[in-house]
Scaffold this active site. Structure first.
Site, PDB file in Angstrom:
ATOM      1  N   PRO A   1      -9.604  -0.855   7.682  1.00 29.82           N
ATOM      2  CA  PRO A   1      -8.791   0.310   8.050  1.00 29.82           C
ATOM      3  C   PRO A   1      -7.344  -0.138   8.275  1.00 29.82           C
ATOM      4  O   PRO A   1      -7.110  -1.201   8.848  1.00 29.82           O
ATOM      5  CB  PRO A   1      -9.403   0.806   9.362  1.00 29.82           C
ATOM      6  CG  PRO A   1     -10.323  -0.268   9.822  1.00 29.82           C
ATOM      7  CD  PRO A   1     -10.630  -1.172   8.672  1.00 29.82           C
ATOM      8  N   ARG A   2      -6.397   0.649   7.773  1.00 28.46           N
ATOM      9  CA  ARG A   2      -4.986   0.275   7.958  1.00 28.46           C
ATOM     10  C   ARG A   2      -4.456   0.815   9.281  1.00 28.46           C
ATOM     11  O   ARG A   2      -4.881   1.881   9.725  1.00 28.46           O
ATOM     12  CB  ARG A   2      -4.143   0.823   6.807  1.00 28.46           C
ATOM     13  CG  ARG A   2      -4.539   0.213   5.483  1.00 28.46           C
ATOM     14  CD  ARG A   2      -3.736   0.780   4.324  1.00 28.46           C
ATOM     15  NE  ARG A   2      -4.276   0.273   3.071  1.00 28.46           N
ATOM     16  CZ  ARG A   2      -4.393   0.990   1.954  1.00 28.46           C
ATOM     17  NH1 ARG A   2      -3.981   2.242   1.903  1.00 28.46           N
ATOM     18  NH2 ARG A   2      -4.901   0.449   0.867  1.00 28.46           N
TER      19      ARG A   2
ATOM     20  N   ASP B   1       0.818  -1.229   0.000  1.00 23.50           N
ATOM     21  CA  ASP B   1       0.000   0.000   0.000  1.00 23.50           C
ATOM     22  C   ASP B   1       0.843   1.268   0.000  1.00 23.50           C
ATOM     23  O   ASP B   1       0.412   2.308   0.514  1.00 23.50           O
ATOM     24  CB  ASP B   1      -0.963   0.028   1.212  1.00 23.50           C
ATOM     25  CG  ASP B   1      -1.768  -1.240   1.332  1.00 23.50           C
ATOM     26  OD1 ASP B   1      -2.233  -1.717   0.294  1.00 23.50           O
ATOM     27  OD2 ASP B   1      -1.915  -1.749   2.461  1.00 23.50           O
ATOM     28  N   GLU B   2       2.033   1.218  -0.565  1.00 24.69           N
ATOM     29  CA  GLU B   2       2.896   2.400  -0.568  1.00 24.69           C
ATOM     30  C   GLU B   2       2.485   3.430  -1.618  1.00 24.69           C
ATOM     31  O   GLU B   2       2.973   4.560  -1.605  1.00 24.69           O
ATOM     32  CB  GLU B   2       4.364   1.994  -0.832  1.00 24.69           C
ATOM     33  CG  GLU B   2       5.005   1.088   0.214  1.00 24.69           C
ATOM     34  CD  GLU B   2       4.780  -0.377  -0.098  1.00 24.69           C
ATOM     35  OE1 GLU B   2       4.034  -0.688  -1.051  1.00 24.69           O
ATOM     36  OE2 GLU B   2       5.359  -1.215   0.633  1.00 24.69           O
ATOM     37  N   GLY B   3       1.649   3.005  -2.573  1.00 27.15           N
ATOM     38  CA  GLY B   3       1.293   3.909  -3.684  1.00 27.15           C
ATOM     39  C   GLY B   3       2.112   3.580  -4.924  1.00 27.15           C
ATOM     40  O   GLY B   3       2.444   4.468  -5.710  1.00 27.15           O
ATOM     41  N   LYS B   4       2.402   2.291  -5.094  1.00 27.76           N
ATOM     42  CA  LYS B   4       3.247   1.868  -6.226  1.00 27.76           C
ATOM     43  C   LYS B   4       2.556   2.116  -7.565  1.00 27.76           C
ATOM     44  O   LYS B   4       3.205   2.461  -8.547  1.00 27.76           O
ATOM     45  CB  LYS B   4       3.568   0.370  -6.102  1.00 27.76           C
ATOM     46  CG  LYS B   4       4.387   0.029  -4.876  1.00 27.76           C
ATOM     47  CD  LYS B   4       4.603  -1.466  -4.746  1.00 27.76           C
ATOM     48  CE  LYS B   4       3.404  -2.279  -4.373  1.00 27.76           C
ATOM     49  NZ  LYS B   4       2.824  -2.065  -3.041  1.00 27.76           N
TER      50      LYS B   4
ATOM     51  N   THR C   1      -9.762  -5.093   0.543  1.00 32.80           N
ATOM     52  CA  THR C   1     -10.644  -5.610   1.597  1.00 32.80           C
ATOM     53  C   THR C   1     -11.436  -4.515   2.308  1.00 32.80           C
ATOM     54  O   THR C   1     -12.362  -4.837   3.062  1.00 32.80           O
ATOM     55  CB  THR C   1      -9.800  -6.332   2.672  1.00 32.80           C
ATOM     56  OG1 THR C   1      -8.867  -5.372   3.204  1.00 32.80           O
ATOM     57  CG2 THR C   1      -9.056  -7.516   2.100  1.00 32.80           C
TER      58      THR C   1
ATOM     59  N   GLN D   1       2.340  -5.957  -3.105  1.00 35.58           N
ATOM     60  CA  GLN D   1       2.629  -6.057  -1.666  1.00 35.58           C
ATOM     61  C   GLN D   1       3.905  -5.253  -1.338  1.00 35.58           C
ATOM     62  O   GLN D   1       4.130  -4.233  -1.960  1.00 35.58           O
ATOM     63  CB  GLN D   1       2.733  -7.508  -1.203  1.00 35.58           C
ATOM     64  CG  GLN D   1       1.402  -8.247  -1.167  1.00 35.58           C
ATOM     65  CD  GLN D   1       0.938  -8.712  -2.526  1.00 35.58           C
ATOM     66  OE1 GLN D   1       1.698  -9.301  -3.282  1.00 35.58           O
ATOM     67  NE2 GLN D   1      -0.301  -8.470  -2.855  1.00 35.58           N
TER      68      GLN D   1
ATOM     69  N   GLY E   1      -3.951  -4.276  -4.560  1.00 31.70           N
ATOM     70  CA  GLY E   1      -4.898  -3.249  -5.001  1.00 31.70           C
ATOM     71  C   GLY E   1      -4.104  -2.026  -5.400  1.00 31.70           C
ATOM     72  O   GLY E   1      -3.597  -1.321  -4.540  1.00 31.70           O
ATOM     73  N   HIS E   2      -3.940  -1.815  -6.681  1.00 29.70           N
ATOM     74  CA  HIS E   2      -3.137  -0.684  -7.163  1.00 29.70           C
ATOM     75  C   HIS E   2      -4.065   0.378  -7.750  1.00 29.70           C
ATOM     76  O   HIS E   2      -4.853   0.091  -8.646  1.00 29.70           O
ATOM     77  CB  HIS E   2      -2.110  -1.156  -8.201  1.00 29.70           C
ATOM     78  CG  HIS E   2      -1.072  -2.061  -7.610  1.00 29.70           C
ATOM     79  ND1 HIS E   2      -0.086  -2.678  -8.325  1.00 29.70           N
ATOM     80  CD2 HIS E   2      -0.873  -2.459  -6.321  1.00 29.70           C
ATOM     81  CE1 HIS E   2       0.672  -3.404  -7.519  1.00 29.70           C
ATOM     82  NE2 HIS E   2       0.209  -3.292  -6.310  1.00 29.70           N
ATOM     83  N   THR E   3      -3.967   1.586  -7.203  1.00 32.11           N
ATOM     84  CA  THR E   3      -4.894   2.650  -7.600  1.00 32.11           C
ATOM     85  C   THR E   3      -4.183   3.638  -8.509  1.00 32.11           C
ATOM     86  O   THR E   3      -3.077   4.087  -8.212  1.00 32.11           O
ATOM     87  CB  THR E   3      -5.407   3.381  -6.338  1.00 32.11           C
ATOM     88  OG1 THR E   3      -5.932   2.410  -5.449  1.00 32.11           O
ATOM     89  CG2 THR E   3      -6.486   4.392  -6.677  1.00 32.11           C
TER      90      THR E   3
ATOM     91  N   THR F   1       2.915 -12.417   3.148  1.00 32.82           N
ATOM     92  CA  THR F   1       2.193 -13.078   2.078  1.00 32.82           C
ATOM     93  C   THR F   1       3.035 -14.289   1.639  1.00 32.82           C
ATOM     94  O   THR F   1       4.102 -14.543   2.208  1.00 32.82           O
ATOM     95  CB  THR F   1       1.888 -12.096   0.925  1.00 32.82           C
ATOM     96  OG1 THR F   1       0.976 -12.719   0.021  1.00 32.82           O
ATOM     97  CG2 THR F   1       3.137 -11.644   0.194  1.00 32.82           C
TER      98      THR F   1
END
Ligand code: IMP
Length: 430
Positions: free
Chosen positions: A309-310, A13-16, A306, A225, A40-42, A240
């Site tokens: 909350p992180r 979730d670093e923003g890759k 999912t 990941q 999940g890549h945004t 993972t």
């Protein structure tokens, strides 16, 4: 040496996704090498926000070929949904533009059930998996019992037989865990349609990459990941089941190390983690709430896959230093610096204290890691909104000092910083 590997330097979730999209503008191929739809890549492009789970983040560039490598585990039904979803949004996905390795492994419906069963059985020691069947699929792969995407190239009857057998095998384990058996024929129904749909996309991607590299093409390898979730290098067992680190890119695509030119680490400007496992800089209270956001914005700290909350905390330089050591980053890129605006003082964990001893790198066992207390260095914060900055010199002095100190502590240059979700919200050092 035309290969660039991009890796998450923390717990995912670093923003890759946004950096892959950025690098793709000057690449020919973007290739994912590990994981599955646990990712999940945004990518935000003007008013559109795309959430990708399996398809590489270079797909928004017309001239880029996307590759899903052999190191991935693929849920064919979810992949078809993702392809059709993108097509409905006007993104062209054809067998010329998306290539799926014939050596990737298939996540069956039974793997998903088994993931749930195992998490239940772990009780308070649950890993907090994404429940996508990732662990059980990799377990079958290494146990030499898996089925592969290449099996979808066989005639439908033979593929169906293999799939039924694979589900039956997992059924035995499900029953041992006290779960209901799956009916293979029913469970596999959607898979057969998916196999027919995906057939034209499946090729030997390692040979394709070999030839492309010989022709001088530029390849970006997209990590999923993050380093601290790596099966070997992460905080085992809260990891993972794949290798998101630099070595994983080579085995997960079938390319050699001599082709690699850059290894880029992406780090968020603070720490987040989702799921179980130790996190020495975790915060609760107002600052954690500010870092996390409310969940109203797509960039807030709630899982893309999912919705969980992180967990949020101060930037953990001990973990970053470790990520540098494991991956050999040539450069690091930061994300979400804009979120830190308005915090009076910022802390960096520069060491851990474990049983009276100071450590620059994380200890190996979780027991030690749980006893670790972070040794903090405190830096001035800044109040200004930095989302409009584009050049490093435009950042407030305190923000510049924050970046420079991280680079110094990690001994890696940092020249690129994101200050908002949009494609152009990047600060570059001139
Ligand atoms: P799995 O990959 O679903 O087996 O989950 C194992 C661990 O990795 C859990 O702690 C998950 O929350 C975490 N994880 C898996 N994928 C991601 C991701 O893309 N971002 C952040 N955490 C992830």
């Amino acid at each position: 040496m035309p290969v660039t590997i991009l890796i998450g330097a923390q717990w995912g979730d670093e923003g890759k996704g946004r950096y892959v999209d950025w690098l793709a503008a000057s690449a020919d191929i973007v290739a994912r090498y590990a994981g599955g739809d646990n990712a999940g890549h945004t990518v935000a492009i003007e008013e559109d926000v795309y959430k990708l789970h399996l398809i590489p983040s270079g797909v928004f560039h017309d001239d880029v070929v996307s590759i899903m490598g052999n190191g991935m585990v693929v849920n064919p039904v979810n992949l078809v949904k993702e392809i059709k979803g993108l097509q409905a949004m006007g993104i062209e996905i054809t067998p010329e533009r998306l290539l799926i390795s014939s050596r990737a492994h298939i996540i069956t419906p039974a793997h998903i059930e088994l993931d749930k069963a195992k998490e239940l059985a772990r009780g308070t020691k649950a890993i907090g998996t994404t429940l996508r069947g990732i662990g059980p699929a990799y377990l079958d792969k290494t146990g030499r019992a898996g089925i592969r995407t290449g099996d979808m190239l066989l005639d439908l009857e033979t593929f169906a037989e293999r799939l039924y057998e694979a589900i039956e095998r997992t059924n035995e384990t499900l029953v041992k865990q006290g779960m209901e058996k799956l009916n293979p024929q029913e469970a596999a129904l959607e898979y057969l349609d998916a196999a027919t749909f995906l057939k034209p996309f499946i090729v030997d991607t390692s040979i394709y990459l070999y030839k492309a590299l010989k022709d001088g093409k530029k390849v970006v390898c997209e990590g999923a990941q993050g380093t601290l979730l790596d099966i070997d290098h992460g905080s085992y067992p809260y990891v993972t089941s794949s290798s998101p680190t630099a070595g994983g890119a080579l085995t997960g695509l079938g390319v050699g190390p001599l082709d690699v030119e850059h290894v880029l680490g992406v780090a968020k400007s603070f720490s987040t983690r989702v799921g179980g496992g130790p996190m020495p800089t975790e915060l609760e209270g107002d600052i954690a709430d500010q870092l996390r956001g409310t969940g109203e914005n797509f960039w807030d700290e709630f899982g893309t896959t999912t919705g969980r909350p992180r967990r949020c905390g101060w930037l953990d330089v001990v973990m970053l230093r470790y990520a540098v050591s494991v991956n050999g980053f040539s450069e690091m890129m930061l994300t979400k610096m804009d979120i830190l605006s308005g915090i009076d003082e910022l802390k960096l964990a520069v060491a851990y204290e474990v049983d009276g001893e100071q450590m620059e790198f994380p200890p190996v066992t979780n027991e030690q890691l749980e006893r670790a207390t972070a040794v903090y260095e405190t830096l001035d914060g800044w109040q200004e909104d930095i989302s409009g900055c584009r050049n490093f010199d435009e950042l407030p002095a305190a923000a510049q000092a924050y970046v420079n100190r991280i680079a110094e502590l990690c001994d890696v240059p940092i020249n690129t910083i994101s200050v908002g979700p949009e494609r152009d919200q990047l600060v570059l050092r001139s």
